[in-house]
Structure formats: structure tokens, C-alpha cells
Design an enzyme around this catalytic site. Structure first.
Site, mmCIF file in Angstrom:
data_model
loop_
_atom_site.group_PDB
_atom_site.id
_atom_site.type_symbol
_atom_site.label_atom_id
_atom_site.label_comp_id
_atom_site.label_asym_id
_atom_site.label_seq_id
_atom_site.Cartn_x
_atom_site.Cartn_y
_atom_site.Cartn_z
ATOM 1 N N GLU A 266 0.811 -1.220 0.000
ATOM 2 C CA GLU A 266 0.000 0.000 0.000
ATOM 3 C C GLU A 266 0.840 1.264 0.000
ATOM 4 O O GLU A 266 0.499 2.266 -0.634
ATOM 5 C CB GLU A 266 -0.959 0.007 1.199
ATOM 6 C CG GLU A 266 -2.114 -0.992 1.088
ATOM 7 C CD GLU A 266 -1.713 -2.427 1.400
ATOM 8 O OE1 GLU A 266 -0.590 -2.646 1.885
ATOM 9 O OE2 GLU A 266 -2.539 -3.331 1.156
ATOM 10 N N HIS B 262 -11.332 -5.142 9.729
ATOM 11 C CA HIS B 262 -11.815 -4.977 8.351
ATOM 12 C C HIS B 262 -13.138 -4.208 8.245
ATOM 13 O O HIS B 262 -13.818 -4.325 7.235
ATOM 14 C CB HIS B 262 -12.018 -6.362 7.713
ATOM 15 C CG HIS B 262 -10.767 -6.964 7.145
ATOM 16 N ND1 HIS B 262 -9.639 -7.168 7.876
ATOM 17 C CD2 HIS B 262 -10.475 -7.396 5.885
ATOM 18 C CE1 HIS B 262 -8.707 -7.723 7.109
ATOM 19 N NE2 HIS B 262 -9.190 -7.862 5.906
HETATM 20 C C1 LIG Z 1 -2.581 -4.699 4.232
HETATM 21 C C2 LIG Z 1 -3.569 -5.526 3.511
HETATM 22 N N1 LIG Z 1 -3.723 -5.345 2.186
HETATM 23 C C3 LIG Z 1 -4.628 -6.081 1.505
HETATM 24 C C4 LIG Z 1 -5.402 -7.011 2.145
HETATM 25 C C5 LIG Z 1 -6.421 -7.835 1.371
HETATM 26 N N2 LIG Z 1 -5.924 -9.186 1.217
HETATM 27 C C6 LIG Z 1 -6.268 -10.149 2.101
HETATM 28 S S1 LIG Z 1 -5.515 -11.569 1.783
HETATM 29 C C7 LIG Z 1 -4.720 -10.970 0.455
HETATM 30 C C8 LIG Z 1 -3.810 -11.852 -0.324
HETATM 31 C C9 LIG Z 1 -2.669 -12.343 0.490
HETATM 32 O O1 LIG Z 1 -1.992 -13.324 -0.180
HETATM 33 P P1 LIG Z 1 -0.870 -14.206 0.478
HETATM 34 O O2 LIG Z 1 -0.069 -13.388 1.421
HETATM 35 O O3 LIG Z 1 -0.143 -14.855 -0.631
HETATM 36 O O4 LIG Z 1 -1.633 -15.279 1.360
HETATM 37 P P2 LIG Z 1 -2.648 -16.419 0.861
HETATM 38 O O5 LIG Z 1 -3.997 -15.826 0.887
HETATM 39 O O6 LIG Z 1 -2.236 -16.851 -0.493
HETATM 40 O O7 LIG Z 1 -2.527 -17.518 1.866
HETATM 41 C C10 LIG Z 1 -5.065 -9.645 0.260
HETATM 42 C C11 LIG Z 1 -4.581 -8.800 -0.838
HETATM 43 C C12 LIG Z 1 -5.230 -7.142 3.532
HETATM 44 N N3 LIG Z 1 -5.978 -8.000 4.251
HETATM 45 N N4 LIG Z 1 -4.302 -6.407 4.191
#
Ligand SMILES: Cc1ncc(C[n+]2csc(CCOP(=O)(O)OP(=O)(O)O)c2C)c(N)n1
Ligand SMILES: [Mg+2]
Lengths: 324, 325
Positions: B60, B129
Site C-alpha cells: 500500500e 476490516h
Molecule cells: C494490508 C492488507 N492489504 C490487503 C489485504 C487484502 N488481502 C487479504 S488476503 C490478500 C492476499 C494475500 O496473499 P498471500 O499473502 O499470498 O496469502 P494467501 O492468501 O495466499 O494464503 C489480500 C490482498 C489485507 N488484508 N491487508
């Protein structure tokens, strides 16, 4: 096949049971979501079971586990009561947080299960602090911190690796590289490419990439990493290559990847793979496996019943614990 | 007049910007291949290509910072931060950089960027959230903050924003994307800093914004059934703030209630209450009353969460209790 690690028959049965428990738990959670009993965001761990079950049981009770919002698998592998986890998913008073945390925020202080963090990357600095507390007090404890390939791109990841390495803190940074952060493929989000573990080397942290679909490989690497971390040499970085068979969350239509890709990974299903291995090595019989399958299904039925029949939290509880 | 939903109105405003101004591009997490976490940018990647619809890593701070840099150098970036909760990882770029560069450079620089983001609770997404931080951003000189509650306003404000050279926070409520409303086919704009009277009345002024503008309206309609004639105002824009419309209304009704989803303690409703009291004290029959989200982190449980968010019933009860009407 040569057994890479020292693993006895009882352990084999136990690991199989634990992976299956997570699988069936997640399937049940998905059903409860479709029935409207689980709400909000629900992220399933299906396909990634070998990581939590291969890694977490190597720890002792006083060690710490911390993870992101895809947290049910880690919680169960840490021995958190599945009934309390499912009740939390259903927002019930008997849940791990009395219904106030939900699926993404599972905590269990008794098991040093430190959450359940839904802001991507947020658990990494906290893991660093947990490790600092161990070092400060002079124990030989360790922290195991899970995060995804998406979290690697937050500044908090880099700040944490740097500080933990600089201060030689006892933390295992455990990357679950399932190739996607929501709909974004890791090839399009990380400049260093798929081999993210290499980025830890810049911070002088020993790093290994492992097959996250192979429980034994995860187990072996985790045990070794723990030994290193306990010796006081500072952090270790593990990258488990894995895959989530389902969407990012229940709300994800999964339009960004080919079904064929999912099918390819399914061939590598960590549970099936461990099962075949156990049979081939004569560590378990078909009957023993079938017996475990039945017991797990029964347990999950009880878990679901418990969650369904548990009471809602008192309305006034919403004022509790804003402050200590 | 055709009816569309807010999601479509925002998409239309974004498309117009992309179509008409080649300095415009978008960047954000999962806005392309995933079609946007709230499906606002569905189909954009295909239509405009990866240079103008930039899927970013989960970063971000650099998403906003890169937009600031691009804006300084003459482009017109539109950032999407998936939800306002995650803007906290970029708050330094927003507050210390985007909002300050014009002033600190004594006008040498401008930062014509927009940060779209999703605010509010109500979806059982729990404490991390479900927050509403638009009021925080509104406290920062140098930022403008827009909070549309209808498709008409969403499109009109987006259009007007393109003529504004300041960093703008555009807060879309997660529960309003499906909200339907009339949007004329002929071109219109909604000026920044202009509130709208949703329902004229003479007995009490109810002020809301974003989702709470709908709650205010519902309360107004239900008061009418009780024979109380409420005037309902939707702020639409927190900064600049249209105090004139508020004061005019209060001069007529002599009573004011502010409804806000964010926490009461330090909430933007306090700013409104204070503005009214400073400028229309002599017209008030009693203190300006605030109906806010309860001062707790959002609980996951649905019943508990619902109890934290203002409802029309709570507005009615408060009005009865404080004003006896
Ligand atoms: C700071 C932040 N940015 C965006 C999000 C929205 N978000 C939640 S999970 C996610 C993807 C995360 O992917 P990863 O770290 O690869 O974990 P996975 O879900 O694949 O286990 C996003 C973009 C968030 N929760 N927090
Ligand atoms: Mg991932």
C-alpha cells in the site's frame, strides 16, 4: 524409499489424522458458510495441510506460533480445540474469542497460538517482538511465523527480516508460497520471481525452499530450522511451495487461473501423497487408514454439532475487553 | 431516467476518465486480473490493458507513494486501496506527502491524484476490516474527502474531481455498491463541498453521509409517519464541508442530529456538531445530538456487530429522548 526423517508408526498415523482433520474441518466450514452459519470472509487451507502439520508439531509448548487470516490449519495443528475454532467461525460464545474475532482472528493464549492476523504482513513485526522477548529473557524458545507470498511485498516483511537478523532473534519465518495472493500470481508481484527464499539471503538469513506438498520434507526442514534457531544464531527462513485448491476466500470466483493448473496440483494432494507413502512403506494398512477416516468424520460431525448448538454471545459482551 | 447501481456509476466515471484523458491510469491490488475486490473495475484490464490498469503487489505504501510521484510529474493516477483499513499502511504517504507537497513547496507542486477506497462495516468482517477512517483523513488540511451515497453522486463527484488538482480520498461504502438510483444520460457534475437536502422539513435536521445518509433518510421517513417533519441532509463531501447548508437548515428546524458510522469519540460528527454550535447557537433549542457507531472494535458476531452500527430506530429513539418528538 529411504526415510529422510526418523518417524515412527504412531507419528505417521498422527500426522495423517491431523492433515485429514484440517481437510474435513475446512470442508465442513465451507458448508456452514454456504448455509449462512459462517459469515464474513472465510479462507480455507485445503491443499496446504502438509505445511502446518509438517511444521508446527516440531515445536514445544512454550514456543510461539503466529500466522495470517488463513489460520484454521495452523490452529488445529497447534492443538487448539477444533470445537472452539468452529464455534468461533459461527460467532458463538464458546468460540476461541467468544464470537468476537471470527475466522480470520483465531487466538489461544494457552497454546501460545498468537493469531490469526488479517492485515497482510501484520504478524511479521509481532513475531519479531515475540522472538525479542525470548532473547531478552534468555530462554531457548522459538517463534514460528507463517505468512503468504503476498505478504512478502509489504514493508513490514523487510523491516522484520532485517531486525530479526540484526538482533539474532529466534524466529522461523515460514513462507507459504501458494503462488497467489488473491488473484495475483507471484510471477507478477515479486521482482525476484518465484524463489522468494532468496530474498532472505540478502538479510543474511539462512533460507531453504521445500516441497510444501510433502509432509516429510516440511517436517525435516522445520526440525532442522528449529535446531538452528534454538542455538542462538538468529532467524531461519523456510519457503514451502504449496497450493490452495479452493479460491482465496469463499467469495472468490477463481477466474484468474486455469482449472488444468488446479488439477495438476491436485495430483500432488499432500494427504493422498502421504497416504500412498505410508502404504508403500508399510507404515499403515488400508484398514488403519480407513479407521482414521471414519474417526475424523465422526469428530468433525461432533465439532459441527457443538458449533451449531452453542449459544450466541451475550449482547453486553461487546463492551468487554476494549481495554485491559 | 435510467437507474443504475453505485458500482456501475463508479465504473462509468472511471471509464470516462480513462477514455478522455491519457494521463489517467489506475493502480491497485487485484484491480485487473481479479476484476477488483468489489468488482468495480470488472473488464477494465481487458479494455485498457496492463499499462493503464496496473495490478500491484500488496504494498500500500508504494502504491500511494508511486501515485504521488506520478502526479507530481504530471500524470493523473487513480489509486484503489482495497479497503480503508489497509490505507493505514499508506497513511504516511497520504498525510505526510500527498497532503503536504503543495504547501511545503509554496505552490510549486500539485498532487492531482485520487485514492479510491472502501469504507464501513456491516459485513461481519470483524475488527480489522470494518472501520471508517474517512473522518480522520478529513482532519488533514490539503486532502479532500468525498463520501457518495448514491449512483448520481458517485458519478457526479468523480467527474468534478477530475478538475480538482488536489489529492482526493474517495470513500465508497462496502454495503452500498448495489444501491440503485437514477442517473441522467446528459452530462452533469456534483461539485465538491456541496451537501444535498434529501428531504426538506422544518422540525429537526438529520445529517448523515455515506451509508448513514440512507439511515438518516429512513429515520426521516419514519418520523413523517409520526407527524414529525424532518429535514435530511447528505453531506456527500466531508472536506470541503458545506456548513452553509447545515446552518440554513438548523436555522429553520432549531434541532440537529448527526448520524455517523465511525466511533463517537473523536468522530467527524463532533466536527459537524461543533460547526453548528459555533455558527447557529442562538437558533438551537438544545444541544446538537450525535448518533455514532459504538466505541468498540467491530465484533464478528452478526448480532453484536449490528448493535454497534447506528440504525434508523436508534436515531428515532435518540430524537425522542433528547427532543421529546
Ligand atoms: C494490508 C492488507 N492489504 C490487503 C489485504 C487484502 N488481502 C487479504 S488476503 C490478500 C492476499 C494475500 O496473499 P498471500 O499473502 O499470498 O496469502 P494467501 O492468501 O495466499 O494464503 C489480500 C490482498 C489485507 N488484508 N491487508
Ligand atoms: Mg499466497
Amino acid at each position: 524409499m529411504e526415510l529422510a526423517v526418523d518417524i515412527d508408526k504412531n507419528q505417521v498415523a498422527d500426522y495423517y489424522r491431523q492433515m485429514l482433520m484440517i481437510r474435513r474441518f475446512e470442508e465442513a466450514a465451507g458448508r456452514l458458510y454456504l448455509q449462512g452459519l459462517v459469515r464474513g470472509f472465510l479462507h480455507l487451507y485445503i491443499g496446504e495441510e502438509a505445511v502446518a502439520v509438517g511444521a508446527i508439531p516440531v515445536l514445544d509448548v512454550q514456543d510461539y506460533v503466529i500466522t495470517h487470516y488463513r489460520d484454521h490449519g495452523h490452529a488445529l495443528a497447534r492443538g487448539v480445540d477444533p470445537k472452539a475454532v468452529m464455534a468461533e467461525l459461527c460467532g458463538k460464545a464458546t468460540g476461541t474469542s467468544g464470537g468476537k474475532g471470527g475466522s480470520m482472528h483465531i487466538f489461544d493464549v494457552d497454546r501460545h497460538f498468537m493469531g490469526g492476523h488479517a492485515i497482510v504482513g501484520g504478524q511479521l513485526p509481532i513475531a519479531t517482538g515475540l522472538a525479542l522477548s525470548i532473547k531478552q529473557r534468555g530462554g531457548d524458545g522459538a517463534v514460528m511465523c507463517f505468512f503468504g507470498d503476498g505478504a512478502v511485498n509489504e514493508g513490514e516483511f523487510h523491516e522484520s527480516l532485517n531486525l530479526a537478523s540484526l538482533w539474532k532473534l529466534p524466529v522461523i519465518f515460514f513462507l507459504e508460497n501458494n503462488l497467489y495472493g488473491m488473484g495475483s500470481h507471484v510471477d507478477k508481484t515479486h521482482a525476484a520471481g518465484r524463489d522468494i527464499y532468496a530474498s532472505a539471503e540478502y538479510y543474511k538469513i539462512p533460507a531453504v525452499q521445500i516441497d510444501g506438498m510433502d509432509l516429510l520434507a516440511v517436517h525435516e526442514a522445520s526440525a532442522e530450522a528449529l535446531k538452528k534457531v534454538r542455538s542462538g544464531d538468529g532467524p531461519v527462513f523456510l519457503e514451502a511451495m504449496t497450493y490452495r485448491f479452493r479460491g482465496h476466500s469463499m467469495a472468490d470466483p477463481v477466474a484468474y487461473r486455469e482449472t488444468s493448473e488446479v488439477e495438476e496440483w491436485r495430483v500432488n494432494d499432500p494427504i493422498e501423497r502421504f497416504k500412498s507413502f505410508s502404504l508403500a512403506e508399510g507404515l499403515m494398512s488400508e484398514d488403519e487408514l480407513a479407521q482414521i477416516d471414519r474417526e475424523v468424520i465422526e469428530t468433525i460431525e461432533e465439532v459441527v454439532e457443538f458449533a451449531k448448538n452453542s449459544p450466541e454471545p451475550e449482547l453486553d459482551s461487546l463492551w468487554d475487553n476494549v481495554y485491559a | 431516467m435510467p437507474e443504475i447501481i453505485i458500482r456501475e456509476a463508479i465504473a462509468q466515471g472511471l471509464r470516462e476518465a480513462l477514455d478522455e484523458d491519457d494521463r489517467v491510469f489506475m493502480l491497485g491490488e487485484d484491480i485487473g486480473a481479479y476484476d477488483g475486490a468489489y468488482a468495480v473495475t470488472r473488464g477494465f484490464l481487458k479494455q485498457y490493458g496492463p499499462d493503464r490498469i496496473r495490478d500491484t503487489p500488496i504494498s500500500e505504501s508504494v502504491i500511494v507513494g508511486a501515485a504521488v510521484g506520478a502526479a507530481l510529474a504530471g500524470l493523473r493516477p487513480i489509486v484503489e486501496i482495497m479497503t480503508i483499513n489497509f490505507t493505514l499502511l499508506a497513511i504516511d504517504q497520504i498525510v505526510n506527502h500527498a497532503a503536504k507537497l503543495r504547501y511545503m513547496s509554496n505552490g510549486q507542486f500539485t498532487v492531482p491524484m485520487m485514492m479510491r477506497t472502501v469504507t464501513g462495516g456491516g459485513g461481519q468482517l470483524a475488527a480489522t476490516h470494518s472501520q471508517s477512517f474517512e473522518g480522520w483523513y478529513a482532519s488533514v488540511p490539503g486532502l479532500k474527502v468525498l463520501t457518495p451515497s448514491t449512483p448520481y453522486d458517485a458519478l457526479g463527484l468523480l467527474r468534478a474531481s477530475r478538475k480538482d488538482l488536489n489529492p482526493i480520498v474517495f470513500a465508497e461504502h462496502s454495503m452500498l455498491y448495489g444501491t440503485r438510483g437514477e442517473v441522467p444520460e446528459e452530462y452533469f457534475e456534483v461539485p465538491l463541498g456541496k451537501a444535498v437536502v434529501r428531504r426538506p422539513g422544518k422540525d429537526v435536521t438529520i445529517i448523515g453521509y455515506s451509508r448513514m445518509a440512507h439511515i438518516a433518510e429512513e429515520a426521516g421517513n419514519r418520523l413523517a409517519e409520526k407527524g414529525v417533519d424532518a429535514e435530511v441532509i447528505d453531506l456527500r463531501s466531508l472536506r470541503p464541508l458545506d456548513t452553509e447548508t447545515l446552518i440554513e437548515s438548523v436555522k429553520k428546524t432549531n434541532r440537529a442530529v448527526v448520524v455517523e458510522e465511525a466511533w463517537k469519540f473523536g468522530g467527524f460528527s463532533g466536527e459537524i456538531a461543533s460547526a453548528i454550535q459555533e455558527e447557529a447557537f442562538d437558533y438551537l433549542d438544545g444541544p446538537v445530538v450525535r448518533v455514532n457507531g459504538l466505541d468498540v472494535p467491530a465484533p464478528y458476531n452478526g448480532t453484536l456487530e449490528a448493535a454497534t452500527i447506528p440504525t434508523a430506530q436508534r436515531v428515532l429513539d435518540t430524537i425522542e429522548e433528547k427532543f421529546g418528538i
